[in-house]
Motif scaffolding. Structure first.
Motif, mmCIF file in Angstrom:
data_model
loop_
_atom_site.group_PDB
_atom_site.id
_atom_site.type_symbol
_atom_site.label_atom_id
_atom_site.label_comp_id
_atom_site.label_asym_id
_atom_site.label_seq_id
_atom_site.Cartn_x
_atom_site.Cartn_y
_atom_site.Cartn_z
ATOM 1 N N GLY A 1 -1.543 21.996 -14.606
ATOM 2 C CA GLY A 1 -2.992 21.841 -14.529
ATOM 3 C C GLY A 1 -3.491 20.459 -14.862
ATOM 4 N N SER A 2 -2.787 19.761 -15.738
ATOM 5 C CA SER A 2 -3.237 18.427 -16.155
ATOM 6 C C SER A 2 -2.711 17.319 -15.245
ATOM 7 C CB SER A 2 -2.773 18.154 -17.590
ATOM 8 O OG SER A 2 -1.362 18.209 -17.679
ATOM 9 N N LEU A 3 -1.852 17.655 -14.284
ATOM 10 C CA LEU A 3 -1.298 16.642 -13.383
ATOM 11 C C LEU A 3 -2.273 16.351 -12.246
ATOM 12 C CD1 LEU A 3 2.381 17.939 -13.019
ATOM 13 C CD2 LEU A 3 1.506 16.209 -14.605
ATOM 14 N N PRO A 4 -2.247 15.144 -11.709
ATOM 15 C CA PRO A 4 -3.071 14.851 -10.526
ATOM 16 C C PRO A 4 -2.650 15.744 -9.370
ATOM 17 C CG PRO A 4 -2.191 12.835 -11.498
ATOM 18 C CD PRO A 4 -1.491 13.969 -12.175
ATOM 19 N N ALA A 5 -3.609 16.157 -8.565
ATOM 20 C CA ALA A 5 -3.306 17.041 -7.444
ATOM 21 C C ALA A 5 -2.485 16.307 -6.390
ATOM 22 C CB ALA A 5 -4.597 17.557 -6.824
ATOM 23 N N GLU A 6 -1.636 17.046 -5.664
ATOM 24 C CA GLU A 6 -0.934 16.459 -4.536
ATOM 25 C C GLU A 6 -1.952 16.045 -3.483
ATOM 26 O OE1 GLU A 6 2.897 18.151 -3.185
ATOM 27 O OE2 GLU A 6 2.386 19.840 -4.500
ATOM 28 N N ARG A 7 -1.574 15.061 -2.697
ATOM 29 C CA ARG A 7 -2.526 14.502 -1.742
ATOM 30 C C ARG A 7 -2.114 14.836 -0.312
ATOM 31 N NH1 ARG A 7 -2.658 8.398 -2.863
ATOM 32 N NH2 ARG A 7 -4.718 8.443 -1.882
ATOM 33 N N ALA A 8 -3.125 15.122 0.495
ATOM 34 C CA ALA A 8 -2.917 15.365 1.915
ATOM 35 C C ALA A 8 -3.160 14.068 2.681
ATOM 36 C CB ALA A 8 -3.857 16.464 2.403
ATOM 37 N N TYR A 9 -2.946 14.112 3.981
ATOM 38 C CA TYR A 9 -3.168 12.921 4.800
ATOM 39 C C TYR A 9 -4.599 12.403 4.653
ATOM 40 C CZ TYR A 9 -3.981 10.087 8.973
ATOM 41 O OH TYR A 9 -4.341 9.074 9.822
ATOM 42 N N ALA A 10 -5.540 13.333 4.612
ATOM 43 C CA ALA A 10 -6.949 12.924 4.523
ATOM 44 C C ALA A 10 -7.266 12.213 3.216
ATOM 45 C CB ALA A 10 -7.845 14.159 4.676
ATOM 46 N N GLU B 1 -2.910 2.763 2.516
ATOM 47 C CA GLU B 1 -1.768 3.643 2.284
ATOM 48 C C GLU B 1 -1.236 4.211 3.599
ATOM 49 O OE1 GLU B 1 -2.663 5.358 -2.213
ATOM 50 O OE2 GLU B 1 -3.640 6.275 -0.473
ATOM 51 N N ARG B 2 -2.154 4.546 4.502
ATOM 52 C CA ARG B 2 -1.731 5.069 5.801
ATOM 53 C C ARG B 2 -0.954 4.022 6.585
ATOM 54 N NH1 ARG B 2 -7.249 8.294 7.753
ATOM 55 N NH2 ARG B 2 -7.358 9.693 5.940
ATOM 56 N N SER B 3 -1.460 2.795 6.559
ATOM 57 C CA SER B 3 -0.778 1.710 7.273
ATOM 58 C C SER B 3 0.607 1.468 6.690
ATOM 59 C CB SER B 3 -1.614 0.429 7.201
ATOM 60 O OG SER B 3 -2.866 0.601 7.825
ATOM 61 N N ARG B 4 0.695 1.468 5.374
ATOM 62 C CA ARG B 4 1.983 1.232 4.720
ATOM 63 C C ARG B 4 2.954 2.386 4.984
ATOM 64 N NH1 ARG B 4 6.118 -1.807 3.659
ATOM 65 N NH2 ARG B 4 7.133 -1.392 1.650
ATOM 66 N N LEU B 5 2.441 3.600 4.979
ATOM 67 C CA LEU B 5 3.290 4.754 5.234
ATOM 68 C C LEU B 5 3.834 4.711 6.665
ATOM 69 C CD1 LEU B 5 4.482 7.430 4.310
ATOM 70 C CD2 LEU B 5 2.324 8.547 4.905
ATOM 71 N N ALA C 1 0.692 4.745 13.535
ATOM 72 C CA ALA C 1 -0.249 5.195 12.512
ATOM 73 C C ALA C 1 -1.075 6.385 12.988
ATOM 74 C CB ALA C 1 -1.169 4.047 12.099
ATOM 75 N N ASP C 2 -1.333 6.458 14.277
ATOM 76 C CA ASP C 2 -2.142 7.550 14.796
ATOM 77 C C ASP C 2 -1.432 8.900 14.719
ATOM 78 O OD1 ASP C 2 -4.152 5.770 15.362
ATOM 79 O OD2 ASP C 2 -3.497 5.439 17.436
ATOM 80 N N SER C 3 -0.121 8.894 14.575
ATOM 81 C CA SER C 3 0.633 10.152 14.537
ATOM 82 C C SER C 3 0.854 10.656 13.114
ATOM 83 C CB SER C 3 1.993 9.969 15.216
ATOM 84 O OG SER C 3 2.805 9.070 14.478
ATOM 85 N N LEU C 4 0.420 9.887 12.135
ATOM 86 C CA LEU C 4 0.664 10.289 10.751
ATOM 87 C C LEU C 4 0.008 11.616 10.408
ATOM 88 C CD1 LEU C 4 0.389 7.038 8.600
ATOM 89 C CD2 LEU C 4 2.401 8.470 8.973
ATOM 90 N N GLY C 5 -1.161 11.866 10.994
ATOM 91 C CA GLY C 5 -1.859 13.109 10.699
ATOM 92 C C GLY C 5 -1.039 14.338 11.043
ATOM 93 N N GLU C 6 -0.147 14.206 12.041
ATOM 94 C CA GLU C 6 0.713 15.325 12.420
ATOM 95 C C GLU C 6 2.013 15.338 11.622
ATOM 96 O OE1 GLU C 6 1.360 14.914 16.560
ATOM 97 O OE2 GLU C 6 -0.745 15.149 17.109
#
Length: 281
Positions: A232-241, A247-251, A259-264
């Protein structure tokens, strides 16, 4: 029948306390990479148990320790003992999943209640239409599985004897090893040496272990809620959004994808209490 095979392997893996054997190897790619995965897994597990090299004193005791262990684990003993254990455990457990009702549930796209309402003779009649040799097929599955596991445990015997010998050399000094050897040389000691390892597969011990299972498993009843509370005290996991543009560019750069395909590509976080459905259930 494929579901029964997978269930049987999973049961055997559980009985052997080795989840690696429950992995699905449906495709040629996964089947061909299984030895590599097994070797990687074995290395990982071995790395969990770091050992110090034997000292010169311990090394000098190793022949005495090997003689003691040889009396406890004579040639062929470990493979036979573990093969017998697997046969006694796996066959009764698999019999629960080899009933006509269970097999028909995986072969027919009908409600399970409809199958359950059929009489046993009717279930057998239908199953015989779909697989005239279903009863022999179950026996073949069990024979192959127990045979393979017997061979697996036979292959483990040498390393087990080697490890046990080193453990004796570390834990017992020369006088103690002499005392143990002298005891094993007596009629009672000789019987104990041969039976000491087999005691853990005695029906009395196995029955007691099985009776303890409900109490053991009850401790896992609130595992999910306990984990959720602890996290409960940990930061939540993150989704693409939730990712920033940087971060998206680096990923995309790291994954070498557009980069446009990262959402999938980036899957949404799965809650700890959410489980993936079994496509065969």
């Amino acid at each position: 029948m494929r579901k029964l095979v997978r269930t049987t392997i999973a049961i055997a893996a559980l009985a052997a306390a080795n989840p690696l054997f429950a992995q699905d190897v449906d495709s040629e790619e996964s089947a061909s990479s299984t030895p590599e995965r097994m070797e990687e897994f074995a290395g990982l597990m071995a790395g969990l148990f770091q050992t110090e090299p034997l000292t010169s004193e311990q090394q000098s005791r190793l022949p005495m320790a090997e003689a003691v262990v040889g009396q406890m684990m004579p040639e062929g003993f470990y493979g036979k003992m573990m093969g017998d254990i697997m046969d006694k455990m796996v066959r009764p457990m698999v019999s629960m999943f080899a009933t006509p009702e269970f097999i028909l549930g995986s072969r027919l796209e009908v409600e399970q209640e409809a199958i359950a309402q059929l009489g046993e003779a009717e279930q057998v009649e239908i199953l015989s239409m779909l697989d005239p040799a279903y009863d022999q097929r179950v026996d073949v599955i069990l024979d192959v599985l127990t045979g393979k596991m017997g061979g697996m445990f036979s292959a483990m015997e040498g390393p087990m004897r080697d490890g046990l010998s080193k453990a004796f050399a570390v834990r017992f000094d020369e006088n103690q090893l002499n005392d143990i050897s002298a005891f094993f040389a007596t009629p009672t000691g000789g019987v104990y040496a041969k039976e000491s390892m087999a005691l853990f597969s005695d029906p009395q011990v196995m029955q007691a272990s099985m009776q303890a299972l409900p109490a053991m498993m009850s401790g896992f009843g609130d595992m999910e809620s306990s984990m959720k509370e602890a996290m409960g005290s940990l930061p939540a996991e993150r989704a693409y959004a939730d990712l920033t543009s940087a971060e998206r560019s680096r990923l995309a750069e790291l994954l070498d994808v557009d980069a446009d395909s990262l959402g999938e590509i980036v899957k949404p976080p799965k809650p700890i209490d959410e489980t993936a459905p079994d496509p065969e259930m």
